[in-house]
Motif scaffolding. Structure first.
Motif, PDB file in Angstrom:
ATOM      1  N   VAL A   1     -27.910  -1.178  26.789  1.00 10.60           N
ATOM      2  CA  VAL A   1     -27.161  -0.952  25.549  1.00 10.60           C
ATOM      3  C   VAL A   1     -27.911  -1.420  24.307  1.00 10.60           C
ATOM      4  N   GLY A   2     -28.975  -2.186  24.492  1.00  9.18           N
ATOM      5  CA  GLY A   2     -29.733  -2.661  23.333  1.00  9.18           C
ATOM      6  C   GLY A   2     -30.995  -3.375  23.781  1.00  9.18           C
TER       7      GLY A   2
ATOM      8  N   ASP B   1     -31.315  -3.042  12.727  1.00  4.69           N
ATOM      9  CA  ASP B   1     -31.978  -1.759  12.948  1.00  4.69           C
ATOM     10  C   ASP B   1     -33.465  -1.976  13.211  1.00  4.69           C
TER      11      ASP B   1
ATOM     12  N   ALA C   1     -29.829  -1.367  18.842  1.00  2.39           N
ATOM     13  CA  ALA C   1     -29.052  -0.551  19.776  1.00  2.39           C
ATOM     14  C   ALA C   1     -29.951   0.420  20.530  1.00  2.39           C
ATOM     15  N   SER C   2     -29.622   0.651  21.805  1.00  2.71           N
ATOM     16  CA  SER C   2     -30.345   1.597  22.642  1.00  2.71           C
ATOM     17  C   SER C   2     -29.453   2.806  22.923  1.00  2.71           C
TER      18      SER C   2
ATOM     19  N   ILE D   1     -25.904   2.682  24.640  1.00  2.58           N
ATOM     20  CA  ILE D   1     -24.705   2.139  23.988  1.00  2.58           C
ATOM     21  C   ILE D   1     -23.629   3.211  23.826  1.00  2.58           C
ATOM     22  N   HIS D   2     -24.042   4.479  23.770  1.00  2.38           N
ATOM     23  CA  HIS D   2     -23.074   5.569  23.571  1.00  2.38           C
ATOM     24  C   HIS D   2     -22.290   5.867  24.842  1.00  2.38           C
TER      25      HIS D   2
ATOM     26  N   TRP E   1     -26.370  -7.254  15.650  1.00  2.00           N
ATOM     27  CA  TRP E   1     -26.997  -5.938  15.618  1.00  2.00           C
ATOM     28  C   TRP E   1     -27.855  -5.774  14.371  1.00  2.00           C
TER      29      TRP E   1
ATOM     30  N   ARG F   1     -20.362  -2.179  21.530  1.00  2.00           N
ATOM     31  CA  ARG F   1     -21.043  -2.744  20.365  1.00  2.00           C
ATOM     32  C   ARG F   1     -20.200  -3.854  19.748  1.00  2.00           C
ATOM     33  N   GLU F   2     -18.915  -3.586  19.565  1.00  3.68           N
ATOM     34  CA  GLU F   2     -18.022  -4.572  18.965  1.00  3.68           C
ATOM     35  C   GLU F   2     -17.819  -5.777  19.887  1.00  3.68           C
TER      36      GLU F   2
ATOM     37  N   ILE G   1     -19.904  -7.059  22.129  1.00  8.31           N
ATOM     38  CA  ILE G   1     -21.097  -7.911  22.143  1.00  8.31           C
ATOM     39  C   ILE G   1     -21.245  -8.653  20.820  1.00  8.31           C
ATOM     40  N   GLU G   2     -20.937  -7.998  19.725  1.00  8.80           N
ATOM     41  CA  GLU G   2     -21.108  -8.620  18.412  1.00  8.80           C
ATOM     42  C   GLU G   2     -20.132  -9.777  18.183  1.00  8.80           C
TER      43      GLU G   2
END
Length: 368
Positions: free
Chosen positions: A304-305, A330, A225-226, A229-230, A328, A236-237, A239-240
């Motif tokens: 976003v990432g 880390d 994540a970049s 994304i906030h 995603w 996030r959800e 894309i996943e």
């Protein structure tokens, strides 16, 4: 008298030794010079796009020139190592179609990248392995573009290719095409002298080659994540859970993906800035872009990432119609995965150096 004689003898012996060493050094230099030869590679077929390539430029982005280089860096590195070349040596990158060439002397080459049918003189041979190609025999590489778009062909020695800012990597925007076409005659300086082998003998090399998997289904890409994304709640959800498809609008700058996206709730301006290779960008259109090695700035779009470095070679093989899923992860897991891949490449590098040294081949690879 004896002392004088002894000294004279010693001087004579020293002079003879020095002369002998000089002669040996001269002979060794002559042998090295004689061992090198120039070989012509005549390209009888080329793919949709066939170019000279390497790992790209260094320290040029601050001047506004993208890094560029092989889209699948792993395949390019392994191809060079398999023939005893340094990792960043110039080689051939072929996008789609069929690649074929005929050398006018024996050469040592390797084909890596997307799964492909490789033949020498019409006989099938293995990819991802060193191949001795006799003089006058045609090498053909026909890739399965449904499982990967690019193949790489490296030949022991140095290809005669122009460079721009220290790299042979093409850059169309700079007018530096580096295209190889049918009928092109590319020169190669090599010290490979060839050797005889009988048919049906066991493979000469058994090397620990890290061959990637090119699955039939959707390819899974790890993403870190970049900060952007906030700015987009719920992205996030989205894309996943979604599956994306590479569109024909994709190019060397980035992959344009068809699939669900969300946009920022506000019209706040985002200042353009440099971004890493593999950045996931959301433009105003309803698409997701994965930026490649010829990207420049963000153009004011949210990032976003960033794709894990270990997954970048896979993205370099993705063509139109390829399905992708994102997972995603880390930063620590991403670094560990890349470290494992790098350890595999180093193991191959050392194994090739030792195997070639045992056969009397000179390489520039580090040995243990």
């Amino acid at each position: 008298m004896t002392t004088v004689t002894t000294r004279t003898t010693a001087r004579t012996a020293t002079a003879r030794t020095a002369t002998g060493r000089k002669k040996m050094a001269t002979e060794a230099t002559a042998m090295k010079t004689t061992a090198m030869k120039t070989v012509a590679l005549e390209f009888t077929r080329t793919g949709w796009t066939t170019t000279f390539q390497d790992l790209g430029r260094r320290d040029t982005e601050r001047r506004g020139v993208p890094t560029g280089g092989a889209a699948d860096q792993h395949s390019a590195v392994v191809a060079n190592l398999l023939v005893g070349n340094p990792r960043g040596a110039t080689l051939i990158e072929n996008l789609g179609g069929e690649l074929a060439l005929v050398p006018d002397a024996d050469v040592l080459l390797a084909v890596t990248g997307a799964p492909a049918r490789v033949t020498v003189g019409g006989a099938p041979v293995e990819s991802w392995s060193p191949l001795v190609v006799p003089k006058g025999h045609e090498v053909r590489v026909h890739a399965d573009v449904g499982r990967g778009t690019r193949t790489y062909l490296a030949v022991n020695g140095t290809l005669a290719a122009e460079t721009l800012l220290g790299s042979a990597a093409p850059d169309a925007r700079m007018g530096f095409g580096q295209v190889v076409t049918r009928g092109s005659r590319v020169l190669l300086d090599t010290g490979f002298q060839g050797f005889r082998r009988r048919l049906f003998e066991p493979p000469l090399f058994r090397l620990p080659v890290p061959v990637p998997r090119f699955g039939e289904g959707a390819w899974v890409v790890d993403v870190v994540a970049s900060h952007g994304i906030h700015a987009i709640p719920g992205i996030r959800e989205v894309i996943e859970e979604a599956e994306y498809v590479v569109t024909p609008r994709s190019n060397h700058v980035g992959l344009r993906l068809d699939g669900p996206v969300l946009h920022p709730d506000t019209d706040a301006e985002i200042v353009s800035h440099g971004v890493p290779v593999g950045a996931l960008q959301i433009p105003h259109a309803d698409e997701l872009i994965v930026l490649g090695r010829y990207r420049s700035l963000t153009a004011g779009y949210p990032i976003v990432g960033v794709a894990s470095r270990a997954c970048l070679p896979l993205l370099g093989q993705a063509g139109p119609g390829r399905r992708l899923r994102f997972r995603w992860t880390d930063r620590e897991r991403s670094l560990r995965r890349f470290a494992r891949r790098e350890a595999e490449v180093r193991a191959l590098e050392h194994a090739v150096a030792e195997a070639f040294a045992a056969l009397g081949f000179e390489t520039f690879l580090p040995r243990r």
